[in-house]
Design an enzyme around this catalytic site. Sequence first.
Site, PDB file in Angstrom:
ATOM      1  N   VAL A 105      -8.111  -8.702  16.207  1.00 44.52           N
ATOM      2  CA  VAL A 105      -8.970  -7.736  15.516  1.00 44.52           C
ATOM      3  C   VAL A 105      -8.596  -6.311  15.926  1.00 44.52           C
ATOM      4  CG1 VAL A 105     -10.876  -9.379  15.237  1.00 44.52           C
ATOM      5  CG2 VAL A 105     -10.786  -7.967  17.314  1.00 44.52           C
ATOM      6  N   HIS A 121      -9.734 -12.920  11.458  1.00 40.55           N
ATOM      7  CA  HIS A 121     -11.009 -12.793  12.190  1.00 40.55           C
ATOM      8  C   HIS A 121     -11.657 -11.421  12.039  1.00 40.55           C
ATOM      9  CE1 HIS A 121      -9.985 -16.379  15.091  1.00 40.55           C
ATOM     10  NE2 HIS A 121     -10.443 -16.778  13.922  1.00 40.55           N
ATOM     11  N   CYS A 133     -28.379  -5.949   4.705  1.00 38.20           N
ATOM     12  CA  CYS A 133     -29.593  -5.466   4.023  1.00 38.20           C
ATOM     13  C   CYS A 133     -29.377  -5.143   2.548  1.00 38.20           C
ATOM     14  CB  CYS A 133     -30.160  -4.251   4.760  1.00 38.20           C
ATOM     15  SG  CYS A 133     -29.131  -2.766   4.592  1.00 38.20           S
ATOM     16  N   THR A 193      -0.539 -17.428  20.459  1.00 39.74           N
ATOM     17  CA  THR A 193      -1.881 -17.993  20.286  1.00 39.74           C
ATOM     18  C   THR A 193      -2.002 -19.302  21.061  1.00 39.74           C
ATOM     19  OG1 THR A 193      -3.518 -18.864  18.727  1.00 39.74           O
ATOM     20  CG2 THR A 193      -1.205 -18.992  18.031  1.00 39.74           C
ATOM     21  N   ASN A 218       5.574 -18.640  22.829  1.00 30.90           N
ATOM     22  CA  ASN A 218       4.470 -18.508  23.783  1.00 30.90           C
ATOM     23  C   ASN A 218       5.030 -18.812  25.175  1.00 30.90           C
ATOM     24  OD1 ASN A 218       1.979 -18.943  25.279  1.00 30.90           O
ATOM     25  ND2 ASN A 218       0.978 -19.249  23.301  1.00 30.90           N
ATOM     26  N   PRO A 219       4.655 -18.042  26.189  1.00 35.09           N
ATOM     27  CA  PRO A 219       5.171 -18.359  27.521  1.00 35.09           C
ATOM     28  C   PRO A 219       4.622 -19.681  28.068  1.00 35.09           C
ATOM     29  CG  PRO A 219       3.791 -16.361  27.596  1.00 35.09           C
ATOM     30  CD  PRO A 219       3.859 -16.811  26.167  1.00 35.09           C
TER      31      PRO A 219
HETATM   32  P1  OAD Z   1      -6.023 -16.723  23.571  1.00 34.87           P
HETATM   33  O1  OAD Z   1      -6.476 -15.757  24.588  1.00 34.87           O
HETATM   34  O2  OAD Z   1      -6.765 -18.000  23.428  1.00 34.87           O
HETATM   35  O3  OAD Z   1      -4.505 -17.138  23.859  1.00 34.87           O
HETATM   36  C1  OAD Z   1      -3.531 -16.174  24.121  1.00 34.87           C
HETATM   37  C2  OAD Z   1      -2.189 -16.869  24.176  1.00 34.87           C
HETATM   38  O4  OAD Z   1      -1.203 -15.886  24.362  1.00 34.87           O
HETATM   39  C3  OAD Z   1      -2.029 -17.872  25.326  1.00 34.87           C
HETATM   40  O5  OAD Z   1      -1.560 -19.112  24.816  1.00 34.87           O
HETATM   41  C4  OAD Z   1      -0.998 -17.217  26.236  1.00 34.87           C
HETATM   42  O6  OAD Z   1      -0.132 -18.181  26.845  1.00 34.87           O
HETATM   43  C5  OAD Z   1      -0.231 -16.373  25.252  1.00 34.87           C
HETATM   44  N1  OAD Z   1       0.442 -15.190  25.814  1.00 34.87           N
HETATM   45  C6  OAD Z   1       0.123 -14.437  26.895  1.00 34.87           C
HETATM   46  N2  OAD Z   1       0.981 -13.406  27.037  1.00 34.87           N
HETATM   47  C7  OAD Z   1       1.862 -13.515  25.998  1.00 34.87           C
HETATM   48  C8  OAD Z   1       2.994 -12.753  25.575  1.00 34.87           C
HETATM   49  N3  OAD Z   1       3.407 -11.655  26.234  1.00 34.87           N
HETATM   50  N4  OAD Z   1       3.650 -13.178  24.475  1.00 34.87           N
HETATM   51  C9  OAD Z   1       3.248 -14.273  23.779  1.00 34.87           C
HETATM   52  N5  OAD Z   1       2.198 -15.018  24.132  1.00 34.87           N
HETATM   53  C10 OAD Z   1       1.519 -14.643  25.226  1.00 34.87           C
HETATM   54  O7  OAD Z   1      -5.914 -15.919  22.192  1.00 34.87           O
HETATM   55  P2  OAD Z   1      -5.981 -16.472  20.701  1.00 34.87           P
HETATM   56  O8  OAD Z   1      -5.203 -17.715  20.531  1.00 34.87           O
HETATM   57  O9  OAD Z   1      -5.671 -15.313  19.831  1.00 34.87           O
HETATM   58  O10 OAD Z   1     -11.696 -15.374  18.280  1.00 34.87           O
HETATM   59  O11 OAD Z   1      -7.530 -16.799  20.570  1.00 34.87           O
HETATM   60  C11 OAD Z   1      -8.022 -17.236  19.371  1.00 34.87           C
HETATM   61  C12 OAD Z   1      -9.395 -16.676  19.155  1.00 34.87           C
HETATM   62  O12 OAD Z   1     -10.244 -16.970  20.245  1.00 34.87           O
HETATM   63  C13 OAD Z   1      -9.466 -15.158  19.065  1.00 34.87           C
HETATM   64  O13 OAD Z   1      -9.136 -14.662  17.798  1.00 34.87           O
HETATM   65  C14 OAD Z   1     -10.893 -14.894  19.384  1.00 34.87           C
HETATM   66  C15 OAD Z   1     -11.002 -15.777  20.589  1.00 34.87           C
HETATM   67  O14 OAD Z   1     -12.237 -16.103  20.983  1.00 34.87           O
HETATM   68  C16 OAD Z   1     -12.911 -14.896  18.057  1.00 34.87           C
HETATM   69  O15 OAD Z   1     -13.362 -13.968  18.678  1.00 34.87           O
HETATM   70  C17 OAD Z   1     -13.628 -15.605  16.962  1.00 34.87           C
END
Ligand code: OAD
Length: 250
Positions: A105, A121, A133, A193, A218-219
């Site tokens: 977001v 999202h 409203c 993700t 993804n790492p």
């Molecule tokens: P997460 O915080 O669940 O996951 C982040 C991912 O990024 C993890 O799998 C890490 O291993 C990876 N990561 C970390 N550093 C990285 C890098 N430099 N390059 C690539 N990957 C890296 O985030 P999301 O999957 O986006 O939703 O979470 C999904 C949703 O959960 C979000 O949109 C949000 C959250 O709650 C809502 O708020 C509805």
Amino acid sequence: MSRDAAMVRLSERLESAHRVTVVTGAGVSAASGVPTFRGAGGLWRNYRAEDLATLAAFDRDPRLVWEWYAWRRELVRAARPNRAHEVLAAWSRRFPRFRLITQNVDGLHERAGTENVIRFHGSLWEVSCRDDCGRVPRRWPDERTFEDLPPRCSGCEGFLRPAVIWFGEPIDPEVLAAATEALDCDVCLAVGTSAVVYPAAGLVTGAGALGAFTAEINPESTPASGAVDAAIAGPAEAVLDELDRLLGPP
Ligand code: OAD
């Protein structure tokens, strides 16, 4: 498959691809200093996203939930898109049909100049009336730093809320339709993700079921790693840069 072999396979598929769809998550913004939700640094004042990103949490304590969003707005305002955002922005012009579905977001893809962003999202930079409203638009941009939290709706004097999708809320039907349409592609790539929050987590496998070549960057390994055609371990900003160089000039 070795990492090098996976990189070569993915870059070959990208070279011949016309329709490319990328699904991004919080990891794409990690190198910009925006904390991910899960993993190290994911908690805010000891709260998990699941504790705050719900309508019930907002109704219980709208000020607390707004403080979390206000903190994220200021953090993101000071952040800059990183190399991962830049490569994806360039790819949005390179491929004849490119769609980027982001769970983020933060707006950093848009700030990097990416075309065709589907905000799955919602946006940290838009607000809506908590009670819908009807005297104000359904949602609208508002990038101010709010002095008083929670901000009030000018239509009904109730509360404004961030125009983001919270747990338990449906994805906007138009957004879901655009994302579903984008799954009909040649290559579908999930970047940064954790692949645990549905329905977003099902997008890449959905594209695979329709015949796309699927890959993950993804790492860490995720529930999607075993289901994609190529899982590449590494940070998005480095792997996307490497892929972009393998692809050569457009
Ligand atoms: P997460 O915080 O669940 O996951 C982040 C991912 O990024 C993890 O799998 C890490 O291993 C990876 N990561 C970390 N550093 C990285 C890098 N430099 N390059 C690539 N990957 C890296 O985030 P999301 O999957 O986006 O939703 O979470 C999904 C949703 O959960 C979000 O949109 C949000 C959250 O709650 C809502 O708020 C509805």
